[in-house]
Design a protein around this motif. Sequence first.
Motif, PDB file in Angstrom:
ATOM      1  N   LYS A 197       0.824  -1.542   0.215  1.00 45.37           N
ATOM      2  CA  LYS A 197      -0.056   0.286  -0.086  1.00 45.37           C
ATOM      3  C   LYS A 197       0.870   1.107   0.064  1.00 45.37           C
ATOM      4  CE  LYS A 197      -4.135  -1.622   2.080  1.00 45.37           C
ATOM      5  NZ  LYS A 197      -3.435  -3.541   2.107  1.00 45.37           N
ATOM      6  N   ALA A 224      -4.276   1.184  -1.456  1.00 42.76           N
ATOM      7  CA  ALA A 224      -3.432  -0.673  -2.443  1.00 42.76           C
ATOM      8  C   ALA A 224      -2.865   0.412  -3.753  1.00 42.76           C
ATOM      9  CB  ALA A 224      -4.729  -1.321  -2.807  1.00 42.76           C
ATOM     10  N   THR A 225      -2.005  -0.492  -4.064  1.00 42.22           N
ATOM     11  CA  THR A 225      -1.386  -0.731  -5.668  1.00 42.22           C
ATOM     12  C   THR A 225      -1.208  -1.658  -6.124  1.00 42.22           C
ATOM     13  OG1 THR A 225       1.022  -1.876  -4.303  1.00 42.22           O
ATOM     14  CG2 THR A 225       0.433   0.546  -4.220  1.00 42.22           C
TER      15      THR A 225
END
Length: 317
Positions: free
Chosen positions: A108, A114-115
């Motif tokens: 994150k 969130a990535t």
Amino acid sequence: MKVIKTEHAGIQVDCDISKLSEQDYQDINELYLDNLLVTFVNQPFETLPFAKLIHKMGTFANWDQMLWEQSGKVLKKCGFIDPFIYETDSLQPDPDNSYPVQRVTGEKTDKGLATGIFGNGELDWHSNMNGDMDRARGVALQGAWHCEGTHTAFMDTVKAYADMSDELKERCQDVIGHYEYAPENWAKGVPTPQLQLMKGFGMVDHRYTMPLVNEGFNGKKGLYFHFHNNCKFRGDKELKQILMDHCFQSKYIYQHKWHPGDIVISDQVLTVHKRVEWEPEIIAKRVLHRITFHYDNMIDDYFDKYTKIKESNTLEY
């Protein structure tokens, strides 16, 4: 290039993907369509050669989700990526050989955003083909940050089918699988917003049918067996368990041990794959890059040798 048989399933191609010729790309395409599962190890951790390799195989399907730089920084603008960029001979790569990618990770941002996708929990046996045969049949993964020593497992149904008894093959012939797309079964722990998005916010009928036995581009038969999607074989209730017992033997499963730069490309009709480690502290750091793609760049030349199969999911309930 040197081709090495991996243990149990698939092949490994020994080459430097940043130095491939046009003939090399064509050879890799044929190897992939023949073997369904191709790995590349000892590669530079660079997203540009990775993206170029996949572009030479087919059109990017998830290009609008490829929003992350190699460094892990999010792009400031979304949807700008040209999936045909490599058709321009004058293209000059960035100094760091970077190209945008989609990420699979629980990492994150410092603001808690969130990535990547599938950032939490278990990711059990699954496929990218979940009823819509217009979805990308090819999925490519690249090892990125903090992936060392973690594993992804791949099961090859063509090898499993080849080892079946004639009696079991006959039992599978003409069987239709009835499915309902159910990521809550195979992606347990996925963040709720992602699950809601995947399920179409309850607005989509997720039932579909698929023939159990399918023929690959090389003429070899295998199975579409995404059993976690509430699979039922009507009229043969025992067949599902019989196939689970047979197909998921270790001799049909390849486990890839990741290092940064490694690439694994798999067919999504005749293989399934799973995350082996899903401990929260691992998933919170591990990053894999992901590109999904259609086969349109590969098949024209390949079909000079093999007959294209027809795949349909239009059967009625």
